[in-house]
Design a protein around this motif. Structure first.
Motif, PDB file in Angstrom:
ATOM      1  N   THR A 132       0.850  -1.182   0.000  1.00 57.31           N
ATOM      2  CA  THR A 132       0.000   0.000   0.000  1.00 57.31           C
ATOM      3  C   THR A 132       0.886   1.232   0.000  1.00 57.31           C
ATOM      4  O   THR A 132       2.109   1.138   0.083  1.00 57.31           O
ATOM      5  CB  THR A 132      -0.887   0.035   1.267  1.00 57.31           C
ATOM      6  N   GLU A 186     -17.910  -3.330  -3.441  1.00 54.78           N
ATOM      7  CA  GLU A 186     -18.958  -2.331  -3.645  1.00 54.78           C
ATOM      8  C   GLU A 186     -20.035  -2.847  -4.599  1.00 54.78           C
ATOM      9  O   GLU A 186     -21.219  -2.591  -4.407  1.00 54.78           O
ATOM     10  CB  GLU A 186     -18.365  -1.021  -4.166  1.00 54.78           C
ATOM     11  N   CYS A 236     -15.095  -1.569  -7.599  1.00 54.74           N
ATOM     12  CA  CYS A 236     -14.566  -2.464  -6.571  1.00 54.74           C
ATOM     13  C   CYS A 236     -15.546  -3.634  -6.387  1.00 54.74           C
ATOM     14  O   CYS A 236     -16.742  -3.412  -6.177  1.00 54.74           O
ATOM     15  CB  CYS A 236     -14.394  -1.714  -5.252  1.00 54.74           C
ATOM     16  N   THR A 270      -7.904   0.541  -3.294  1.00 51.67           N
ATOM     17  CA  THR A 270      -8.208   1.958  -3.372  1.00 51.67           C
ATOM     18  C   THR A 270      -8.481   2.502  -1.983  1.00 51.67           C
ATOM     19  O   THR A 270      -8.840   1.745  -1.091  1.00 51.67           O
ATOM     20  CB  THR A 270      -9.426   2.197  -4.294  1.00 51.67           C
ATOM     21  N   GLY A 271      -8.329   3.776  -1.825  1.00 51.17           N
ATOM     22  CA  GLY A 271      -8.632   4.415  -0.549  1.00 51.17           C
ATOM     23  C   GLY A 271     -10.042   4.967  -0.502  1.00 51.17           C
ATOM     24  O   GLY A 271     -10.459   5.532   0.502  1.00 51.17           O
ATOM     25  N   ASN A 272     -10.793   4.789  -1.613  1.00 51.50           N
ATOM     26  CA  ASN A 272     -12.165   5.297  -1.697  1.00 51.50           C
ATOM     27  C   ASN A 272     -13.102   4.180  -2.132  1.00 51.50           C
ATOM     28  O   ASN A 272     -12.685   3.265  -2.836  1.00 51.50           O
ATOM     29  CB  ASN A 272     -12.242   6.423  -2.745  1.00 51.50           C
ATOM     30  N   PRO A 273     -14.369   4.260  -1.758  1.00 51.48           N
ATOM     31  CA  PRO A 273     -15.334   3.262  -2.240  1.00 51.48           C
ATOM     32  C   PRO A 273     -15.623   3.501  -3.727  1.00 51.48           C
ATOM     33  O   PRO A 273     -16.383   4.393  -4.089  1.00 51.48           O
ATOM     34  CB  PRO A 273     -16.568   3.489  -1.371  1.00 51.48           C
ATOM     35  N   GLU A 274     -14.978   2.752  -4.581  1.00 53.37           N
ATOM     36  CA  GLU A 274     -15.104   2.906  -6.029  1.00 53.37           C
ATOM     37  C   GLU A 274     -16.193   1.983  -6.573  1.00 53.37           C
ATOM     38  O   GLU A 274     -16.332   0.855  -6.112  1.00 53.37           O
ATOM     39  CB  GLU A 274     -13.769   2.564  -6.711  1.00 53.37           C
ATOM     40  N   GLN A 275     -16.920   2.429  -7.594  1.00 54.80           N
ATOM     41  CA  GLN A 275     -17.984   1.618  -8.188  1.00 54.80           C
ATOM     42  C   GLN A 275     -17.483   0.289  -8.744  1.00 54.80           C
ATOM     43  O   GLN A 275     -18.191  -0.689  -8.724  1.00 54.80           O
ATOM     44  CB  GLN A 275     -18.682   2.382  -9.306  1.00 54.80           C
TER      45      GLN A 275
END
Length: 124
Positions: free
Chosen positions: A5, A33, A30, A23-28
């Motif tokens: 990381t 998700e 993923c 990723t550090g964000n909730p990505e579509q």
């Protein structure tokens, strides 16, 4: 050892086996998700559970889930269709009936629902 990381700590290869989840964000895109979006919404897991037994008409689903409002059931079925998890078929005859059944993508949710139940039981 997994990929590192940004903090230098290695990825847990079981939790994050590829780049889509790193990723550090909730990505579509993923996978986690995507799975959560598939079962999102109150009553959705129960509608899916009922369809895991096989195709059912709207009326049969209402009988099996008597506390769900007609509006919410229709919304959940529409959303599941939009996600390509459920298919709606017209059944010949009089009167014409509609049957809802799981697609292969919908069937793929079975292990997730089973594990969610197990985990919920362990946490309660």
């Amino acid at each position: 050892m997994g990929h590192q990381t940004e903090t230098g700590r290695p990825w847990d290869e079981e939790l994050v086996p590829d780049e889509r989840g790193r990723t550090g964000n909730p990505e579509q895109g993923c996978p986690v998700e995507v799975a959560l979006a598939a079962i999102a919404g109150r009553w959705t897991t129960l509608v899916l559970r009922e369809l895991m037994h096989g195709p059912a008409s709207y009326g049969e689903l209402r009988e099996r889930l008597p506390r769900i409002s007609p509006k919410v059931l229709a919304e959940r079925l529409r959303a599941l269709e939009d996600r390509e998890l459920v298919v709606r078929e017209r059944v010949r005859g009089f009167p014409v009936r509609t049957s809802y059944g799981l697609t292969p993508r919908g069937e793929a949710l079975r292990p997730l629902l089973v594990e969610l139940y197990r985990t919920g039981s362990a946490l309660s």
